[in-house]
Scaffold this active site. Structure first.
Site, PDB file in Angstrom:
ATOM      1  N   LYS A   6     -77.866 105.576  40.622  1.00  0.00           N
ATOM      2  CA  LYS A   6     -78.898 106.371  39.940  1.00  0.00           C
ATOM      3  C   LYS A   6     -79.078 107.641  40.755  1.00  0.00           C
ATOM      4  O   LYS A   6     -79.582 107.598  41.876  1.00  0.00           O
ATOM      5  CB  LYS A   6     -80.208 105.584  39.846  1.00  0.00           C
ATOM      6  CG  LYS A   6     -81.334 106.345  39.172  1.00  0.00           C
ATOM      7  CD  LYS A   6     -82.542 105.439  38.997  1.00  0.00           C
ATOM      8  CE  LYS A   6     -83.774 106.169  38.524  1.00  0.00           C
ATOM      9  NZ  LYS A   6     -83.647 106.797  37.216  1.00  0.00           N
ATOM     10  N   THR A  26     -83.646 111.358  38.213  1.00  0.00           N
ATOM     11  CA  THR A  26     -84.809 110.735  37.601  1.00  0.00           C
ATOM     12  C   THR A  26     -85.394 111.754  36.643  1.00  0.00           C
ATOM     13  O   THR A  26     -85.346 112.959  36.902  1.00  0.00           O
ATOM     14  CB  THR A  26     -85.837 110.263  38.651  1.00  0.00           C
ATOM     15  OG1 THR A  26     -86.906 109.579  37.985  1.00  0.00           O
ATOM     16  CG2 THR A  26     -86.388 111.404  39.485  1.00  0.00           C
ATOM     17  N   GLU A  33     -78.187 108.102  35.309  1.00  0.00           N
ATOM     18  CA  GLU A  33     -79.287 107.124  35.333  1.00  0.00           C
ATOM     19  C   GLU A  33     -78.748 105.692  35.337  1.00  0.00           C
ATOM     20  O   GLU A  33     -79.513 104.739  35.348  1.00  0.00           O
ATOM     21  CB  GLU A  33     -80.193 107.316  34.108  1.00  0.00           C
ATOM     22  CG  GLU A  33     -81.092 108.525  34.188  1.00  0.00           C
ATOM     23  CD  GLU A  33     -82.403 108.238  34.890  1.00  0.00           C
ATOM     24  OE1 GLU A  33     -82.547 107.189  35.542  1.00  0.00           O
ATOM     25  OE2 GLU A  33     -83.302 109.093  34.783  1.00  0.00           O
TER      26      GLU A  33
END
Length: 104
Positions: A21, A24, A74
């Site tokens: 990831k 954000t 993500e």
């Protein structure tokens, strides 16, 4: 103990720690971060610190502008990403993509 600067849902912790990831997506209330910021990261559920990240970039985006590349960053599919964002921010349409790098 120092306070955390940003929190993530616990379900994202492993992906952040593994480097899967790398962005954000946040609403306006968290759009103040800037490239170069070093942030203490905690879990949303209990605010327990779990790592430190560096902000690489911050850029505005709308839900419709999200791409497969954003979803990959993500660590999920595009449809899933859009649903997650709608669930977290049901009344928002403008967001900020915060690109991150794990520091430790």
């Amino acid at each position: 103990m120092q306070p955390n600067d940003i929190t993530f849902y616990q379900r994202f912790e492993a992906d952040i720690l593994a480097g899967r990831k790398t962005i954000t997506i946040r609403d306006k209330s968290e759009s103040y971060f800037k490239a170069g910021d070093i942030l203490r990261v905690g879990r949303f559920e209990d605010n327990q610190y779990f790592c430190t990240i560096e902000v690489l970039s911050v850029s505005p985006i709308t839900l419709d502008e999200l791409t497969e590349q954003h979803a990959k960053q993500e660590n999920m599919g595009l449809a899933e990403l859009r649903e997650v964002i709608k669930t977290i921010y049901p009344n928002e349409s403008e967001f900020w993509v915060i690109e991150i790098r794990l520091v430790n």
